[in-house]
Enzyme design. Structure first.
Site: not given
Length: 326
Positions: A130-131, A134, A201
């Site tokens: 997930h990071e 980003h 998100e």
């Protein structure tokens, strides 16, 4: 689009910074605030990631000091076609993580000690995927600059309480204006919320599920983090609430002004979206960690040579979570 959004954010925060300067010190205060804001914008672009990492008490690790964590990040970065980011550990027991950096070539991911202690290695991979999403989507520049400048605005408002009590000849508003200036923290938080859409998100969750190829790993991690985040305080984040939007789950306790800085969507909705993504990918297992192995080698390193004291290599299981190797 992200570049335009970042420039708009900088302009809005600069204008707010100047307005506070005017309320505190009139035209002179506004001019000083403008000069400070101009310098901060340049500084924030190049150094906001370092400031955020320092504020959160993050410590850089490498392949020698945290081989399991480093290996997970390296495999995920390769799967996402990203340069290897720097890797940090945040010394807090609250399970959480964030990414920062002005571009993929100058990026960093940070995982908390609590995350590594309570999560399986599959769940850690889901969070870090997930990071990395980003980073790949270039969200990190906007998020990091917002955290840095919004925090500075709050500091300027508090500064005005001590030095802005007298009206001057250039239009300063005395104690009333100073009190108004101190109330700008909600405005700063509002600007952050407008500039950083909660939808980012959901996008990072979806892209992270694609990077690790197992959306349910992330769903399980979100479930655990949500349950623990409001029970275990994150003192670094509480001292710098503008940084809350960097984390994968809101790290704040939710008391007082904390809710103003919440930019995260409902966790249950995020999990539901990941479960649906997994169904579409043909993965139908429930998002639980019962079948997952614990993360080896992440014991507390008190007295060790690095932030993590590793188990002897012979006792550690090989890293075999990556479906990209199958």
């Amino acid at each position: 689009m992200n570049f335009f959004r970042t420039m708009l954010l900088l302009a809005a925060l600069t204008a707010l910074f100047m307005a506070i300067g005017f309320l505190i010190g009139g035209q002179t205060g506004m001019l000083i605030a403008f000069l400070i804001a101009a310098g901060m914008n340049v500084f924030a672009y190049w150094n906001s990631d370092k400031m955020v990492l320092a504020q959160q008490g993050a410590e850089e690790v490498d392949e020698r000091t945290a081989p399991e964590l480093y290996s997970i990040v390296r495999q995920l970065a390769a799967n996402a076609s990203l340069p290897m980011p720097k890797v940090y550990i945040i010394h807090t027991e609250q399970p959480n993580a964030f990414a920062t950096g002005r571009n993929p070539q100058n990026a960093a991911v940070a995982a908390s000690a609590g995350l590594l202690r309570i999560m399986s290695k599959e769940e850690v991979a889901g969070v870090l995927a997930h990071e990395l999403a980003h980073i790949k989507n270039r969200d990190t520049l906007t998020m990091t600059i917002a955290a840095t400048i919004a925090g500075a605005i709050s500091m300027l408002a508090n500064f005005g309480m001590f030095f802005g009590g007298n009206r001057d000849n250039n239009g300063g508003g005395g104690i009333i204006s100073t009190l108004l200036a101190v109330m700008v923290a909600p405005l700063a938080a509002g600007i952050i919320q407008m500039a950083i859409s909660r939808s980012r998100e959901y996008v990072a969750d979806k892209d992270g599920g694609e990077i690790c190829q197992r959306p349910l790993w992330l769903a399980s991690a979100l479930q655990k983090i949500e349950q623990a985040a409001h029970q275990i305080p994150n003192e670094q984040a509480e001292r710098n609430p503008a940084s809350a939007q960097l984390y994968i789950i809101n790290p704040l306790s939710g008391q007082g002004m904390d809710n103003l800085f919440s930019t995260h969507p409902n966790t249950a909705n995020r999990i539901a979206a990941l479960v649906e993504q997994a169904r579409q990918m043909g993965h139908t297992q429930e998002p639980t960690a019962a079948h997952m192995s614990p993360v080896p080698g992440f014991e507390d390193g008190a007295g060790g040579s690095g932030p993590w004291q590793q188990r002897p290599r012979s006792s550690r299981r090989p890293f075999e979570i990556g479906p990209w190797n199958r």
